[in-house]
Design an enzyme around this catalytic site. Sequence first.
Site, PDB file in Angstrom:
ATOM      1  N   GLY A  31       1.041  -1.334  -0.509  1.00 56.34           N
ATOM      2  CA  GLY A  31       0.282   0.061   0.297  1.00 56.34           C
ATOM      3  C   GLY A  31       1.332   1.647  -0.119  1.00 56.34           C
ATOM      4  O   GLY A  31       1.718   1.243   0.370  1.00 56.34           O
ATOM      5  N   TYR A 103      -9.362  -2.929  -7.209  1.00 51.51           N
ATOM      6  CA  TYR A 103      -9.595  -3.656  -5.287  1.00 51.51           C
ATOM      7  C   TYR A 103     -10.984  -3.603  -5.066  1.00 51.51           C
ATOM      8  O   TYR A 103     -11.824  -3.576  -5.408  1.00 51.51           O
ATOM      9  CB  TYR A 103      -9.500  -1.207  -5.368  1.00 51.51           C
ATOM     10  N   ARG A 105     -11.864  -2.639  -1.578  1.00 49.99           N
ATOM     11  CA  ARG A 105     -11.967  -1.967   0.018  1.00 49.99           C
ATOM     12  C   ARG A 105     -12.861  -1.205   0.760  1.00 49.99           C
ATOM     13  O   ARG A 105     -12.942  -0.715   1.440  1.00 49.99           O
ATOM     14  CB  ARG A 105     -10.363  -1.128  -0.213  1.00 49.99           C
ATOM     15  N   ASN A 167      -0.724  11.758  -4.565  1.00 53.61           N
ATOM     16  CA  ASN A 167      -1.089  10.657  -4.797  1.00 53.61           C
ATOM     17  C   ASN A 167      -2.890  10.137  -5.283  1.00 53.61           C
ATOM     18  O   ASN A 167      -3.740   9.585  -4.850  1.00 53.61           O
ATOM     19  CB  ASN A 167      -0.946   9.313  -3.823  1.00 53.61           C
ATOM     20  N   GLY A 229       7.569  10.775 -13.936  1.00 53.50           N
ATOM     21  CA  GLY A 229       7.795   9.743 -14.392  1.00 53.50           C
ATOM     22  C   GLY A 229       9.232  10.317 -15.139  1.00 53.50           C
ATOM     23  O   GLY A 229      10.809   9.547 -14.157  1.00 53.50           O
ATOM     24  N   ALA A 230       9.317   9.640 -15.963  1.00 61.77           N
ATOM     25  CA  ALA A 230      11.274   9.406 -16.997  1.00 61.77           C
ATOM     26  C   ALA A 230      11.777  10.748 -17.506  1.00 61.77           C
ATOM     27  O   ALA A 230      12.776  10.672 -17.462  1.00 61.77           O
ATOM     28  CB  ALA A 230      11.081   8.610 -18.052  1.00 61.77           C
ATOM     29  N   ASP A 231      10.608  11.701 -16.729  1.00 66.88           N
ATOM     30  CA  ASP A 231      11.095  13.768 -17.104  1.00 66.88           C
ATOM     31  C   ASP A 231      11.823  13.876 -16.121  1.00 66.88           C
ATOM     32  O   ASP A 231      11.738  13.199 -14.973  1.00 66.88           O
ATOM     33  CB  ASP A 231       9.986  13.845 -17.617  1.00 66.88           C
ATOM     34  N   GLY A 259       7.431   5.893  -7.483  1.00 65.93           N
ATOM     35  CA  GLY A 259       6.904   6.944  -6.423  1.00 65.93           C
ATOM     36  C   GLY A 259       7.162   6.349  -5.494  1.00 65.93           C
ATOM     37  O   GLY A 259       7.773   7.120  -4.731  1.00 65.93           O
ATOM     38  N   ASP A 260       5.839   5.577  -4.627  1.00 59.99           N
ATOM     39  CA  ASP A 260       6.812   5.225  -3.406  1.00 59.99           C
ATOM     40  C   ASP A 260       7.941   5.599  -2.256  1.00 59.99           C
ATOM     41  O   ASP A 260       8.460   5.602  -1.640  1.00 59.99           O
ATOM     42  CB  ASP A 260       5.523   4.148  -2.519  1.00 59.99           C
TER      43      ASP A 260
END
Length: 299
Positions: A31, A103, A105, A167, A229-231, A259-260
């Site tokens: 998570g 999901y 949840r 997020n 991202g890749a930038d 990202g986490d």
Amino acid sequence: MSTPKTIVSIGECMVELASAGDGLYRRGFAGDTLNTAWYLRRELGDDWAVAYLTALGTDGTSDEMQAFFADAGLVTDHVRRIPERMPGLYMIHLEGAERSFSYWRDSAAARLLAADPAHLARAFAAGDAFYFSGITLAILPPADRQRLIEQLASAKAAGKAVAFDPNIRPRLWPDPAEMRDAITAGAAASTICLPSFPDEAAAFGDASPDATADRYLGCGVGEVVVKDGADPALVATSSHRERIQPATITDAVDTTGAGDSFNAGYLAARLAGVPAPHAVRRGHALAGEVVRHYGALIR
């Protein structure tokens, strides 16, 4: 030997089902804020403890999940246990290295993580720094969300580091206006903000990473890192801006947790006193390692 400081990560851990091939799935626990806590524990030295603030049920899966937290070296003192509730579950779907999720949840115990004011106050009294996300805010009832934001704002006012990854996940929110208001309130209670530009452009209409940085700095955030991202990532304060290009990754297999883990690498470096541009490079390096493996957590 001095007592370690504690960073408290706040949010939801779920049961993760990731493909193991041939129609089989591997069960794990993950998570967004749990992933960051897990990598923070790996990246930080012994002068920092990492605690996880969440809620679990009293079922066997919840017992296993709490044991997983402890085995990872996380402090579990702030885990609420709630009868008649269970953890949520999600399944990863991959197309190449890109992922999407299904999901389950709606009745997850984590939705009640801020429902007990005394429990929440004890967790904040024990913390020296805090980390939360827009998903943390999205899963909470409005009154509990407000209670959590007030505790975060008090921590910020007391001079503690409060890090926030917006997020943005629109389908977790009842409507876009409530989502934007809550994200903005979360940012205002933070000292560090770690947004992702594509999400921000879609939700807020930002024309560029600079526009995203400007908006969060305008909320009172002292330090913004806009991931893209890749930038290049943009690190911005009121007096300085710098773009940091990540290394090119040619062998990525799964971007889950990228990202986490970036957030964990960045925050661990900042808590250790590393300047922000170098901390961005630490975040990129950790995320680059993670995307070369399947699932959110690498062993």
